[in-house]
Design a protein around this motif. Structure first.
Motif, short mmCIF file in Angstrom:
data_model
loop_
_atom_site.label_atom_id
_atom_site.label_comp_id
_atom_site.label_asym_id
_atom_site.label_seq_id
_atom_site.Cartn_x
_atom_site.Cartn_y
_atom_site.Cartn_z
N VAL A 8 0.85 -1.18 0.00
CA VAL A 8 0.00 0.00 0.00
C VAL A 8 0.89 1.24 0.00
N ASP A 9 0.36 2.31 -0.55
CA ASP A 9 1.05 3.60 -0.51
C ASP A 9 0.78 4.25 0.84
N LEU A 10 1.85 4.60 1.56
CA LEU A 10 1.71 5.19 2.88
C LEU A 10 1.53 6.70 2.78
N VAL A 11 0.77 7.25 3.71
CA VAL A 11 0.53 8.70 3.73
C VAL A 11 1.84 9.44 3.94
N GLN A 12 2.72 8.86 4.79
CA GLN A 12 3.99 9.52 5.08
C GLN A 12 5.04 9.27 4.01
N GLY A 16 6.32 6.44 0.55
CA GLY A 16 6.81 5.09 0.36
C GLY A 16 5.70 4.06 0.29
N ARG A 17 6.06 2.84 0.06
CA ARG A 17 5.12 1.72 -0.02
C ARG A 17 5.55 0.64 0.96
N ALA A 18 4.58 -0.14 1.41
CA ALA A 18 4.90 -1.13 2.44
C ALA A 18 3.94 -2.30 2.36
N LEU A 19 4.40 -3.44 2.90
CA LEU A 19 3.55 -4.60 3.13
C LEU A 19 3.00 -4.51 4.55
N LEU A 20 1.77 -4.96 4.75
CA LEU A 20 1.15 -4.96 6.07
C LEU A 20 0.96 -6.40 6.53
N VAL A 21 1.53 -6.73 7.67
CA VAL A 21 1.39 -8.06 8.25
C VAL A 21 0.42 -7.95 9.42
N PRO A 51 -2.61 -10.39 -13.84
CA PRO A 51 -1.72 -10.15 -12.70
C PRO A 51 -1.40 -8.66 -12.57
N GLU A 52 -1.18 -8.22 -11.33
CA GLU A 52 -0.85 -6.83 -11.05
C GLU A 52 0.59 -6.75 -10.54
N ARG A 53 1.34 -5.80 -11.08
CA ARG A 53 2.72 -5.64 -10.62
C ARG A 53 2.72 -4.99 -9.24
N LEU A 54 3.41 -5.65 -8.30
CA LEU A 54 3.47 -5.15 -6.94
C LEU A 54 4.79 -4.45 -6.65
N VAL A 107 4.44 -3.05 9.71
CA VAL A 107 4.56 -2.36 8.43
C VAL A 107 5.97 -2.60 7.90
N LEU A 108 6.08 -3.37 6.79
CA LEU A 108 7.38 -3.75 6.23
C LEU A 108 7.72 -2.82 5.07
N ASP A 109 8.85 -2.15 5.15
CA ASP A 109 9.28 -1.22 4.13
C ASP A 109 9.63 -1.94 2.84
N GLU A 110 9.03 -1.51 1.71
CA GLU A 110 9.24 -2.20 0.43
C GLU A 110 10.71 -2.19 0.01
N VAL A 111 11.33 -1.02 0.01
CA VAL A 111 12.71 -0.90 -0.49
C VAL A 111 13.66 -1.71 0.39
N LYS A 112 13.53 -1.59 1.71
CA LYS A 112 14.43 -2.33 2.60
C LYS A 112 14.21 -3.83 2.49
N LEU A 113 12.96 -4.24 2.31
CA LEU A 113 12.65 -5.66 2.17
C LEU A 113 13.29 -6.23 0.91
N LEU A 114 13.13 -5.53 -0.22
CA LEU A 114 13.70 -6.00 -1.47
C LEU A 114 15.23 -5.96 -1.41
N ALA A 115 15.79 -4.95 -0.76
CA ALA A 115 17.25 -4.86 -0.65
C ALA A 115 17.79 -6.01 0.19
N SER A 116 17.11 -6.34 1.29
CA SER A 116 17.56 -7.44 2.15
C SER A 116 17.50 -8.78 1.42
N ALA A 117 16.52 -8.92 0.50
CA ALA A 117 16.38 -10.16 -0.25
C ALA A 117 17.29 -10.22 -1.47
N GLY A 118 18.04 -9.15 -1.73
CA GLY A 118 18.95 -9.14 -2.88
C GLY A 118 18.28 -8.82 -4.19
N ALA A 119 17.00 -8.40 -4.17
CA ALA A 119 16.29 -8.11 -5.42
C ALA A 119 16.82 -6.85 -6.08
N LEU A 120 17.50 -5.99 -5.32
CA LEU A 120 18.02 -4.75 -5.89
C LEU A 120 19.48 -4.87 -6.27
N SER A 121 20.07 -6.05 -6.06
CA SER A 121 21.50 -6.23 -6.35
C SER A 121 21.75 -7.44 -7.23
#
Length: 461
Positions: free
Chosen positions: A145-149, A151-156, A215-218, A182-196
């Motif tokens: 979801v797009d956060l008001v403050q 960025g985008r995040a996953l909600l658990v 399908p929708e791109r997330l 609230v899981l930060d999208e960029v940090k989550l992808l970076a930790s998983a190596g998706a950005l490297s």
């Protein structure tokens, strides 16, 4: 006539050269796809691990919140615990607590002050996931979801059902409220190596709608039109299934030095020695087929199987993603040969090879490694439930009755599986483990002679 024959052979030589070039291009694309898929599987495994770590921290938070059953919630104590959780997992952007589905505490408070007091039941965007978690009594992952403050995040969403006494069944517990990570999208992808990932490769995460829609791109980059990506399923808590896709920016690699050499040499041979080139290429391909394929079934032989396993071992050393093998052995092949003749036995082996190929994917390998022994090689590791389902599907298909020239032959096969690197550190040990498990199944399922119908073929290995 000589000129016509020479021209015909020349054209055949050029056509063969083009055909060989297509094969080489297909092999280049196949290996390129295998490399990208290896990267995708690595990202998938790390992404599932990162989300799993966050969920594990959330379960600890749930146990803490369960202690407030029957007494007032303590915001100060919550802030101390939330601080420790976020420090332990930087991917967690914030944590919210909502007793009775009303958000009472958020950490960090800034810039989330405006969210305190939110009643989830009155929020059309967030209530469905909270309600699903509350009704299913299980963790639910939603978003992004797009956060008001920003960025985008996953909600658990983690529902809290405190126990009034030890070992109280979950179905009998009373709902207290919900905790949200609230899981930060960029940090989550970076930790998983998706950005490297290696240069030139792009990773995308796509949703898989339950209604079968598009399908929708997330996360990640949009897939260009006309590009065929490779992918792997990404399973999340709450029965959420996403698809992790990978593709090269410049398209699949189908040109290279090998292609140019093949075309040049083939053209020269076709021009100068058209007839000799035609015969030579035919002989080379016949020899290659004999060397790497079983002459009866056309399946890969042991040599080709071991080559592909060695390639997957090398990929595993780089990505950490292994592979599975399934050892299939017919329990009644010798009696079939004795009763019906070797020609029927040969047709049965051909049919078993065809059945196994029909149950596997394009990049899997089906090999005949012995008289009535087959091995199915599947890149990527399977969960235990996936492996059991795959073995059951193979067994059901292989065990179907075989009909030939009016005769119906009952078939039964024993299947033993093993995974690299979980079950063995070398290919030879892996084959021994799968072989031993196959024989263990054979011993368990071997019927007594009293069960053999009169005049029937005994099912003995």
């Amino acid at each position: 006539m000589a000129s016509i024959a020479a021209a015909f052979c020349f054209l055949v030589g050029i056509a063969l050269t083009g055909y060989v070039g297509l094969i080489v291009r297909s092999e280049l694309v196949y290996h390129h796809k295998s490399d990208v898929l290896s990267e995708v599987n690595g990202v998938r495994a790390r992404l599932e691990l990162e989300i799993g770590r966050a969920v594990a921290h959330g379960l600890g938070l749930r146990d803490y919140l369960a202690e407030f059953e029957g007494r007032a919630f303590e915001p100060d104590t919550f802030r101390n615990i939330a601080t420790e959780l976020i420090n332990a997992n930087p991917g967690i952007r914030s944590i919210g607590i909502a007793p009775g589905n009303i958000l009472q505490a958020v950490y960090p408070l800034a810039p989330n002050e405006g969210a305190v007091g939110l009643d989830y039941r009155s929020n059309a965007a967030q209530w469905p996931a909270v309600e699903q978690a509350m009704r299913s009594r299980e963790i639910v992952v939603s978003g992004p979801v797009d956060l008001v403050q920003g960025g985008r995040a996953l909600l658990v969403r983690i529902p809290v059902y405190p126990a009034r006494y030890t070992s109280q069944p979950l179905a009998e517990r009373t709902y207290w409220g919900v905790a949200t990570l609230v899981l930060d999208e960029v940090k989550l992808l970076a930790s998983a190596g998706a950005l490297s990932v290696p240069e030139g490769i792009r990773i995308s995460v796509m949703s898989k709608p339950e209604d079968g829609g598009a399908p929708e791109r997330l996360f990640g980059d949009a897939i260009p039109a006309g590009v065929e990506p490779v992918g792997a399923p990404l399973l999340l808590p709450g029965n959420v299934e996403w698809q992790l896709l990978g593709y090269p920016v410049e398209g699949w690699r189908s040109t290279g030095r090998e292609v140019w050499i093949t075309q040049f040499v083939g053209s020269v041979l076709a021009l100068v020695f058209s007839v000799m080139a035609f015969l030579l290429i035919s002989e080379i391909y016949r020899a290659r087929s004999i060397a790497l394929h079983d002459p009866l079934t056309g399946l890969a032989n042991r040599r080709l199987l071991e080559e592909r396993m060695n390639q997957l071992v090398a990929m595993c050393d780089r990505s950490g993603v292994g592979f599975e093998i399934f050892y299939v052995d017919l329990d009644a092949f010798k009696p079939v040969n004795d009763h019906y003749g070797h020609s029927v036995g040969d047709q049965l082996l051909i049919e078993i090879g065809r059945r196994l190929q029909n149950q596997t994917r394009e990049y899997d390998t089906v090999a005949r490694v012995g008289g009535d022994e087959f091995i199915v090689l599947t890149p990527g590791n399977m969960r235990q439930a996936e492996k059991e389902t795959f073995v059951a599907r193979l067994s059901e298909r292989v065990n179907a009755a075989f009909q030939f020239s009016g005769a119906q032959i009952d078939i039964r096969a024993s299947i033993g599986s093993a995974g690299y690197p979980m079950d063995a550190a070398t290919i030879s040990d892996l084959l021994r483990v799968a072989d031993a498990r196959m024989y263990a199944q054979k011993a368990r399922s071997k019927p007594s002679t009293s069960n053999v119908p009169e005049g029937g073929v005994p099912q003995a290995g």
